[in-house]
Design a protein around this motif. Structure first.
Motif, PDB file in Angstrom:
ATOM      1  N   PHE A   7      -1.422   1.279 -12.150  1.00 53.06           N
ATOM      2  CA  PHE A   7      -2.199   0.431 -11.240  1.00 53.06           C
ATOM      3  C   PHE A   7      -1.287   0.047 -10.068  1.00 53.06           C
ATOM      4  O   PHE A   7      -0.712  -1.047 -10.042  1.00 53.06           O
ATOM      5  CB  PHE A   7      -2.662  -0.806 -12.018  1.00 53.06           C
ATOM      6  CG  PHE A   7      -3.757  -1.604 -11.382  1.00 53.06           C
ATOM      7  CD1 PHE A   7      -4.552  -1.096 -10.364  1.00 53.06           C
ATOM      8  CD2 PHE A   7      -4.009  -2.903 -11.825  1.00 53.06           C
ATOM      9  CE1 PHE A   7      -5.561  -1.850  -9.792  1.00 53.06           C
ATOM     10  CE2 PHE A   7      -5.019  -3.669 -11.261  1.00 53.06           C
ATOM     11  CZ  PHE A   7      -5.796  -3.143 -10.251  1.00 53.06           C
ATOM     12  N   PRO A   8      -1.109   0.941  -9.089  1.00 50.65           N
ATOM     13  CA  PRO A   8      -0.088   0.774  -8.057  1.00 50.65           C
ATOM     14  C   PRO A   8      -0.166  -0.531  -7.270  1.00 50.65           C
ATOM     15  O   PRO A   8       0.862  -1.000  -6.746  1.00 50.65           O
ATOM     16  CB  PRO A   8      -0.317   1.979  -7.130  1.00 50.65           C
ATOM     17  CG  PRO A   8      -0.951   3.002  -8.013  1.00 50.65           C
ATOM     18  CD  PRO A   8      -1.820   2.232  -8.958  1.00 50.65           C
ATOM     19  N   VAL A   9      -1.329  -1.151  -7.171  1.00 48.09           N
ATOM     20  CA  VAL A   9      -1.433  -2.391  -6.399  1.00 48.09           C
ATOM     21  C   VAL A   9      -0.588  -3.505  -7.012  1.00 48.09           C
ATOM     22  O   VAL A   9      -0.281  -4.505  -6.341  1.00 48.09           O
ATOM     23  CB  VAL A   9      -2.910  -2.830  -6.283  1.00 48.09           C
ATOM     24  CG1 VAL A   9      -3.417  -3.370  -7.603  1.00 48.09           C
ATOM     25  CG2 VAL A   9      -3.096  -3.868  -5.176  1.00 48.09           C
ATOM     26  N   VAL A  51       0.855  -1.186   0.000  1.00 47.79           N
ATOM     27  CA  VAL A  51       0.000   0.000   0.000  1.00 47.79           C
ATOM     28  C   VAL A  51       0.893   1.240   0.000  1.00 47.79           C
ATOM     29  O   VAL A  51       1.687   1.427   0.924  1.00 47.79           O
ATOM     30  CB  VAL A  51      -0.923   0.029   1.231  1.00 47.79           C
ATOM     31  CG1 VAL A  51      -1.806   1.277   1.205  1.00 47.79           C
ATOM     32  CG2 VAL A  51      -1.778  -1.229   1.283  1.00 47.79           C
ATOM     33  N   PRO A  52       0.815   2.082  -1.050  1.00 48.30           N
ATOM     34  CA  PRO A  52       1.632   3.303  -1.072  1.00 48.30           C
ATOM     35  C   PRO A  52       1.291   4.216   0.093  1.00 48.30           C
ATOM     36  O   PRO A  52       0.143   4.246   0.554  1.00 48.30           O
ATOM     37  CB  PRO A  52       1.244   3.958  -2.403  1.00 48.30           C
ATOM     38  CG  PRO A  52       0.654   2.859  -3.215  1.00 48.30           C
ATOM     39  CD  PRO A  52      -0.010   1.928  -2.244  1.00 48.30           C
ATOM     40  N   PRO A  53       2.260   4.979   0.566  1.00 52.67           N
ATOM     41  CA  PRO A  53       2.011   5.896   1.691  1.00 52.67           C
ATOM     42  C   PRO A  53       0.924   6.922   1.407  1.00 52.67           C
ATOM     43  O   PRO A  53       0.280   7.427   2.321  1.00 52.67           O
ATOM     44  CB  PRO A  53       3.368   6.586   1.894  1.00 52.67           C
ATOM     45  CG  PRO A  53       4.363   5.666   1.283  1.00 52.67           C
ATOM     46  CD  PRO A  53       3.661   4.992   0.144  1.00 52.67           C
ATOM     47  N   VAL A  54       0.695   7.237   0.136  1.00 56.44           N
ATOM     48  CA  VAL A  54      -0.292   8.275  -0.194  1.00 56.44           C
ATOM     49  C   VAL A  54      -1.725   7.768  -0.071  1.00 56.44           C
ATOM     50  O   VAL A  54      -2.669   8.561  -0.108  1.00 56.44           O
ATOM     51  CB  VAL A  54      -0.069   8.806  -1.622  1.00 56.44           C
ATOM     52  CG1 VAL A  54       1.272   9.521  -1.730  1.00 56.44           C
ATOM     53  CG2 VAL A  54      -0.158   7.672  -2.643  1.00 56.44           C
ATOM     54  N   ILE A  66      -8.529   0.138   3.102  1.00 62.58           N
ATOM     55  CA  ILE A  66      -8.401  -0.442   1.772  1.00 62.58           C
ATOM     56  C   ILE A  66      -9.645  -1.273   1.473  1.00 62.58           C
ATOM     57  O   ILE A  66     -10.060  -2.109   2.265  1.00 62.58           O
ATOM     58  CB  ILE A  66      -7.138  -1.318   1.684  1.00 62.58           C
ATOM     59  CG1 ILE A  66      -5.885  -0.480   1.948  1.00 62.58           C
ATOM     60  CG2 ILE A  66      -7.058  -1.998   0.327  1.00 62.58           C
ATOM     61  CD1 ILE A  66      -5.662   0.619   0.926  1.00 62.58           C
ATOM     62  N   THR A  67     -10.234  -1.047   0.316  1.00 65.18           N
ATOM     63  CA  THR A  67     -11.413  -1.802  -0.115  1.00 65.18           C
ATOM     64  C   THR A  67     -11.121  -2.456  -1.467  1.00 65.18           C
ATOM     65  O   THR A  67     -10.018  -2.325  -2.022  1.00 65.18           O
ATOM     66  CB  THR A  67     -12.646  -0.894  -0.252  1.00 65.18           C
ATOM     67  OG1 THR A  67     -12.434   0.005  -1.358  1.00 65.18           O
ATOM     68  CG2 THR A  67     -12.876  -0.088   1.026  1.00 65.18           C
ATOM     69  N   GLY A  68     -12.106  -3.143  -2.017  1.00 62.20           N
ATOM     70  CA  GLY A  68     -11.948  -3.772  -3.314  1.00 62.20           C
ATOM     71  C   GLY A  68     -11.631  -2.786  -4.421  1.00 62.20           C
ATOM     72  O   GLY A  68     -11.076  -3.167  -5.458  1.00 62.20           O
ATOM     73  N   GLU A  69     -11.975  -1.513  -4.209  1.00 64.60           N
ATOM     74  CA  GLU A  69     -11.710  -0.494  -5.214  1.00 64.60           C
ATOM     75  C   GLU A  69     -10.210  -0.371  -5.499  1.00 64.60           C
ATOM     76  O   GLU A  69      -9.797  -0.114  -6.640  1.00 64.60           O
ATOM     77  CB  GLU A  69     -12.270   0.856  -4.752  1.00 64.60           C
ATOM     78  CG  GLU A  69     -12.163   1.976  -5.778  1.00 64.60           C
ATOM     79  CD  GLU A  69     -13.006   1.735  -7.019  1.00 64.60           C
ATOM     80  OE1 GLU A  69     -12.662   2.305  -8.066  1.00 64.60           O
ATOM     81  OE2 GLU A  69     -13.999   0.976  -6.943  1.00 64.60           O
ATOM     82  N   TYR A  70      -9.402  -0.552  -4.456  1.00 64.89           N
ATOM     83  CA  TYR A  70      -7.947  -0.430  -4.615  1.00 64.89           C
ATOM     84  C   TYR A  70      -7.408  -1.506  -5.561  1.00 64.89           C
ATOM     85  O   TYR A  70      -6.396  -1.304  -6.225  1.00 64.89           O
ATOM     86  CB  TYR A  70      -7.268  -0.523  -3.241  1.00 64.89           C
ATOM     87  CG  TYR A  70      -5.760  -0.402  -3.302  1.00 64.89           C
ATOM     88  CD1 TYR A  70      -5.160   0.763  -3.764  1.00 64.89           C
ATOM     89  CD2 TYR A  70      -4.945  -1.457  -2.893  1.00 64.89           C
ATOM     90  CE1 TYR A  70      -3.781   0.871  -3.829  1.00 64.89           C
ATOM     91  CE2 TYR A  70      -3.563  -1.354  -2.948  1.00 64.89           C
ATOM     92  CZ  TYR A  70      -2.997  -0.185  -3.420  1.00 64.89           C
ATOM     93  OH  TYR A  70      -1.622  -0.078  -3.483  1.00 64.89           O
ATOM     94  N   PHE A  71      -8.065  -2.631  -5.662  1.00 62.67           N
ATOM     95  CA  PHE A  71      -7.610  -3.747  -6.488  1.00 62.67           C
ATOM     96  C   PHE A  71      -8.279  -3.762  -7.862  1.00 62.67           C
ATOM     97  O   PHE A  71      -8.167  -4.744  -8.590  1.00 62.67           O
ATOM     98  CB  PHE A  71      -7.888  -5.068  -5.770  1.00 62.67           C
ATOM     99  CG  PHE A  71      -7.220  -5.162  -4.424  1.00 62.67           C
ATOM    100  CD1 PHE A  71      -5.924  -5.638  -4.300  1.00 62.67           C
ATOM    101  CD2 PHE A  71      -7.888  -4.748  -3.287  1.00 62.67           C
ATOM    102  CE1 PHE A  71      -5.307  -5.709  -3.062  1.00 62.67           C
ATOM    103  CE2 PHE A  71      -7.283  -4.807  -2.037  1.00 62.67           C
ATOM    104  CZ  PHE A  71      -5.987  -5.288  -1.927  1.00 62.67           C
ATOM    105  N   THR A  72      -8.981  -2.686  -8.209  1.00 63.71           N
ATOM    106  CA  THR A  72      -9.754  -2.619  -9.454  1.00 63.71           C
ATOM    107  C   THR A  72      -9.125  -1.631 -10.425  1.00 63.71           C
ATOM    108  O   THR A  72      -8.753  -0.521 -10.049  1.00 63.71           O
ATOM    109  CB  THR A  72     -11.203  -2.191  -9.156  1.00 63.71           C
ATOM    110  OG1 THR A  72     -11.776  -3.091  -8.208  1.00 63.71           O
ATOM    111  CG2 THR A  72     -12.042  -2.186 -10.424  1.00 63.71           C
TER     112      THR A  72
END
Length: 212
Positions: free
Chosen positions: A77-79, A35-38, A43-49
């Motif tokens: 897509f940083p994840v 997870v980037p510091p920013v 964290i939700t599923g949105e972060y992986f989309t």
């Protein structure tokens, strides 16, 4: 005594080669994901989309005039950081080409999802491998090899490419050779041609300055 010396020599070789094996691919991570510091909050599923391919894969989207690529790498897509995988969506109008290039950090697995493509790569023994692909066909470009795709038909084509790295890297061969300021004399001698020919190639292959 000779056996002991040989054993020591082999041990030294193995010790020296070990770091190279470690850095051969993306570095391993010690968590499920990074997870980037920013990123703030839960964290939700949105972060992986990632939704960046919707336009590129839409049946109703207008066909591009030139070859286009939409990337889903770590930058977009940083994840993907630490996951050793990324994707690209590629669109080829009739007659267009994805020019000769390499990916220094990953192999590429290309899937034709619409239309047809002619593809190929050259290995380190300078052997050429080519293939004509139809919709549903897949082709692998080994890591670091010079390769390309060409739509030589009369209908548009589209493809998806998977990479074995979150940041596969891209070296565009024509632009790298003729568009990065390598001395004219060096290029003329390398390609057994004259400086005037080199300068003509540089004129069309040197990237335009980026606007601020």
């Amino acid at each position: 005594m000779a056996l002991n010396s040989m054993s020591a020599f082999i041990f030294v070789l193995l010790a020296l080669s070990a770091p190279l094996a470690v850095v051969a691919g993306d570095p391993d991570i010690l968590t499920d994901f990074v997870v980037p510091p920013v990123v703030l909050g839960n964290i939700t599923g949105e972060y992986f989309t990632f939704r960046g391919f919707r336009a590129a894969l839409s049946k109703t989207a207008p066909e591009p005039q030139n070859f286009t690529v939409t990337k889903a790498s770590m930058a977009e897509f940083p994840v993907l950081n630490g996951q050793s995988v990324s994707y690209a969506a590629l669109s080829y109008p009739p007659g267009s080409v994805n020019p000769t290039h390499t990916h220094p950090r990953a192999s590429e697995l290309l899937l034709v999802v619409d239309g047809a493509l002619s593809v190929g790569f050259v290995d380190t023994a300078n052997k050429l491998y080519t293939q004509d692909l139809a919709t549903g066909d897949m082709f692998v470009f080994p890591k670091g090899t010079v390769h390309w795709q060409f739509n030589q038909g009369t209908q548009p084509a589209r493809a998806l490419s998977a990479f074995g790295s979150a940041a596969a890297g891209l070296v565009n061969v024509p632009v790298t050779v003729f568009g990065t300021g390598i001395d004219d004399a060096v290029l003329a001698k390398s390609f057994k041609t004259d400086v005037a020919t080199v300068q003509k190639l540089k004129a069309v292959l040197t990237p335009s300055p980026q606007k601020a």
